[in-house]
Design a protein around this motif. Structure first.
Motif, mmCIF file in Angstrom:
data_model
loop_
_atom_site.group_PDB
_atom_site.id
_atom_site.type_symbol
_atom_site.label_atom_id
_atom_site.label_comp_id
_atom_site.label_asym_id
_atom_site.label_seq_id
_atom_site.Cartn_x
_atom_site.Cartn_y
_atom_site.Cartn_z
ATOM 1 N N ILE A 13 47.067 42.008 47.221
ATOM 2 C CA ILE A 13 46.489 42.987 46.305
ATOM 3 C C ILE A 13 46.518 42.433 44.879
ATOM 4 C CG2 ILE A 13 46.866 45.267 45.248
ATOM 5 C CD1 ILE A 13 45.577 45.400 47.977
ATOM 6 N N GLY A 14 47.654 41.866 44.473
ATOM 7 C CA GLY A 14 47.767 41.284 43.138
ATOM 8 C C GLY A 14 46.814 40.121 42.928
ATOM 9 N N CYS A 15 46.692 39.260 43.937
ATOM 10 C CA CYS A 15 45.775 38.125 43.843
ATOM 11 C C CYS A 15 44.336 38.578 43.662
ATOM 12 C CB CYS A 15 45.865 37.262 45.091
ATOM 13 S SG CYS A 15 47.372 36.317 45.264
ATOM 14 N N THR A 16 43.943 39.568 44.433
ATOM 15 C CA THR A 16 42.558 40.028 44.404
ATOM 16 C C THR A 16 42.239 40.785 43.118
ATOM 17 O OG1 THR A 16 42.580 40.182 46.814
ATOM 18 C CG2 THR A 16 40.826 41.332 45.665
ATOM 19 N N PHE A 17 43.087 41.736 42.731
ATOM 20 C CA PHE A 17 42.820 42.492 41.512
ATOM 21 C C PHE A 17 42.910 41.608 40.272
ATOM 22 C CE2 PHE A 17 43.880 46.528 43.872
ATOM 23 C CZ PHE A 17 42.570 46.997 43.842
ATOM 24 N N GLY A 18 43.822 40.655 40.269
ATOM 25 C CA GLY A 18 43.899 39.714 39.154
ATOM 26 C C GLY A 18 42.644 38.873 39.041
ATOM 27 N N TRP A 19 42.114 38.452 40.185
ATOM 28 C CA TRP A 19 40.877 37.672 40.186
ATOM 29 C C TRP A 19 39.720 38.498 39.645
ATOM 30 C CZ3 TRP A 19 36.146 38.141 42.714
ATOM 31 C CH2 TRP A 19 35.320 37.022 42.667
ATOM 32 N N ILE A 20 39.640 39.770 40.054
ATOM 33 C CA ILE A 20 38.559 40.644 39.591
ATOM 34 C C ILE A 20 38.651 40.861 38.080
ATOM 35 C CG2 ILE A 20 37.692 43.023 39.690
ATOM 36 C CD1 ILE A 20 38.444 42.970 42.700
ATOM 37 N N LEU A 21 39.862 41.160 37.595
ATOM 38 C CA LEU A 21 40.029 41.370 36.156
ATOM 39 C C LEU A 21 39.673 40.122 35.355
ATOM 40 C CD1 LEU A 21 43.342 43.415 36.054
ATOM 41 C CD2 LEU A 21 41.055 44.215 35.474
ATOM 42 N N GLU A 22 40.129 38.971 35.821
ATOM 43 C CA GLU A 22 39.835 37.752 35.084
ATOM 44 C C GLU A 22 38.360 37.373 35.196
ATOM 45 O OE1 GLU A 22 41.544 33.261 34.502
ATOM 46 O OE2 GLU A 22 42.842 34.820 35.320
ATOM 47 N N TYR A 43 40.929 34.876 45.050
ATOM 48 C CA TYR A 43 42.387 34.928 44.958
ATOM 49 C C TYR A 43 42.877 34.091 43.785
ATOM 50 C CZ TYR A 43 41.827 36.420 49.768
ATOM 51 O OH TYR A 43 41.420 37.080 50.896
ATOM 52 N N TYR A 47 48.803 35.966 39.833
ATOM 53 C CA TYR A 47 48.881 37.420 39.719
ATOM 54 C C TYR A 47 49.621 38.025 40.910
ATOM 55 C CZ TYR A 47 45.515 36.884 35.961
ATOM 56 O OH TYR A 47 44.900 36.516 34.801
#
Length: 73
Positions: A13-22, A43, A47
Motif C-alpha cells: 500500500i505504501g509503495c503504491t500510494f507513494g508512487w502515485i503521489l510522486e 512501486y 515509501y
C-alpha cells in the motif's frame, strides 16, 4: 503469520500510494509525465519501508503512551 501478512500489505500500500503521489508531483513540477520508479510497475519501496517502519514504531509505543496518558488525565 497474520502480523507478517499485515506488514506485507502495508508495504505494498505504501509503495503504491507513494508512487502515485510522486507521479503527480513530478507531473506538476516538470509539466509532463515522469515515471518516478525504478521497478517494473507502480512501486517505490522507500515509501513502503517508511510506512512499515512508522507503523511498527507506533504499535511498539502505543500501549505505553496510552497508559501514561490515563495516569495524567
Amino acid at each position: 503469520m497474520v502480523i507478517f501478512l499485515d506488514i506485507v500489505f502495508l508495504f505494498f500500500i505504501g509503495c503504491t500510494f507513494g508512487w502515485i503521489l510522486e507521479l503527480f508531483y513530478r507531473r506538476l513540477a516538470h509539466g509532463y509525465w515522469v515515471n518516478p520508479g525504478f521497478l517494473v510497475g507502480p512501486y517505490l519501496p522507500i515509501y513502503g519501508f517508511g510506512l512499515c517502519t512508522l507503523t511498527v514504531i507506533y504499535l511498539t509505543f502505543y500501549d505505553n503512551i496510552c497508559n501514561n496518558l490515563k495516569h495524567v488525565l
